[in-house]
Scaffold this motif. Structure first.
Motif, mmCIF file in Angstrom:
data_model
loop_
_atom_site.group_PDB
_atom_site.id
_atom_site.type_symbol
_atom_site.label_atom_id
_atom_site.label_comp_id
_atom_site.label_asym_id
_atom_site.label_seq_id
_atom_site.Cartn_x
_atom_site.Cartn_y
_atom_site.Cartn_z
ATOM 1 N N LEU A 86 0.795 -1.222 0.000
ATOM 2 C CA LEU A 86 0.000 0.000 0.000
ATOM 3 C C LEU A 86 0.830 1.276 0.000
ATOM 4 O O LEU A 86 0.519 2.204 -0.747
ATOM 5 N N ILE A 87 1.854 1.346 0.853
ATOM 6 C CA ILE A 87 2.743 2.510 0.872
ATOM 7 C C ILE A 87 4.159 2.048 1.175
ATOM 8 O O ILE A 87 4.384 0.953 1.674
ATOM 9 N N LYS A 88 5.097 2.910 0.899
ATOM 10 C CA LYS A 88 6.505 2.646 1.178
ATOM 11 C C LYS A 88 6.724 2.644 2.696
ATOM 12 O O LYS A 88 6.372 3.611 3.371
ATOM 13 N N PRO A 89 7.274 1.553 3.234
ATOM 14 C CA PRO A 89 7.536 1.536 4.673
ATOM 15 C C PRO A 89 8.645 2.524 5.046
ATOM 16 O O PRO A 89 9.539 2.801 4.254
ATOM 17 N N ARG A 90 8.540 3.031 6.240
ATOM 18 C CA ARG A 90 9.564 3.947 6.754
ATOM 19 C C ARG A 90 10.797 3.147 7.173
ATOM 20 O O ARG A 90 10.708 1.931 7.399
ATOM 21 N N PRO A 91 11.940 3.796 7.337
ATOM 22 C CA PRO A 91 13.157 3.082 7.766
ATOM 23 C C PRO A 91 13.168 2.859 9.282
ATOM 24 O O PRO A 91 14.031 3.362 10.014
ATOM 25 N N VAL A 92 12.164 2.117 9.746
ATOM 26 C CA VAL A 92 12.021 1.736 11.163
ATOM 27 C C VAL A 92 11.562 0.288 11.197
ATOM 28 O O VAL A 92 11.339 -0.322 10.149
ATOM 29 N N ASP A 93 11.368 -0.259 12.391
ATOM 30 C CA ASP A 93 10.889 -1.633 12.510
ATOM 31 C C ASP A 93 9.568 -1.801 11.760
ATOM 32 O O ASP A 93 8.724 -0.898 11.756
ATOM 33 N N GLY A 118 5.473 3.126 15.043
ATOM 34 C CA GLY A 118 5.191 4.526 15.310
ATOM 35 C C GLY A 118 4.153 5.134 14.395
ATOM 36 O O GLY A 118 3.780 6.295 14.551
ATOM 37 N N ASN A 119 3.692 4.361 13.412
ATOM 38 C CA ASN A 119 2.701 4.866 12.468
ATOM 39 C C ASN A 119 1.646 3.783 12.232
ATOM 40 O O ASN A 119 1.402 3.359 11.107
#
Length: 135
Positions: A86-93, A118-119
Motif C-alpha cells: 500500500l505505501i513505502k515503509p519507513r526506515p524503522v521496525d 510509530g505509524n
C-alpha cells in the motif's frame, strides 16, 4: 504456546527467520504482534524495505498465529498468500498484526496488517492467506 516458544520454534525450523531477526512480541487470544527490526541489509534500491522482507513477515505472522492457536503443528504450510503493498515503509521496525479469520480441521484463513513502527494508523501492506493444516 507462548510468544517466545513460537518465536523459538519458527527460528529453529526456518533459518531465514534468524537472518531477518523475526520477533514475536505478543501472542494472545486476539492474535499475534510480530516484528522485523529495521536493518540496512533488508533495504532495496530506493531506500525502502524489500518486498520479500514484507512478505516474509506477513507469512511468519500467519504461521505464528496458527501455532499460537493450535500448538506445535510444524507441518502447517502456506497454501495461499495474497499481499497488497500500500505505501513505502519507513526506515524503522516493520510490525505485523495477525489474526485468524476462520479455522477448520483442514485450514486456517488469516489476515495480517503490516505497518511501520510509530505509524500504526497507516498500513504498509495487507495480507490474506490460508494455511493448510496436517490431518
Amino acid at each position: 504456546m507462548t510468544a517466545l516458544e513460537v518465536q523459538t520454534l519458527i527460528r529453529a525450523g526456518l533459518p531465514m527467520a534468524e537472518d531477518i531477526d523475526l520477533r514475536i512480541d505478543r501472542l494472545d487470544e486476539d492474535g499475534v504482534l510480530a516484528r522485523v527490526p529495521f536493518h540496512s541489509k533488508l533495504v532495496r534500491p530506493g531506500g525502502t524495505l524489500s518486498g520479500p522482507t514484507i512478505m516474509a513477515l506477513g507469512d511468519a505472522a500467519m504461521y505464528a498465529v496458527v501455532l499460537g492457536r493450535l500448538g506445535r503443528v510444524e507441518m502447517a504450510v502456506t497454501s495461499n498468500l495474497n499481499i497488497n503493498f500500500l505505501i513505502k515503509p519507513r526506515p524503522v521496525d516493520l510490525l505485523a498484526v495477525a489474526r485468524i479469520l476462520r479455522l477448520s480441521r483442514r485450514q486456517a484463513v488469516c489476515e495480517v496488517s503490516l505497518y511501520s513502527a510509530g505509524n500504526e494508523s497507516e498500513l504498509v501492506a495487507h495480507v490474506t492467506g490460508t494455511y493448510a493444516l496436517p490431518i
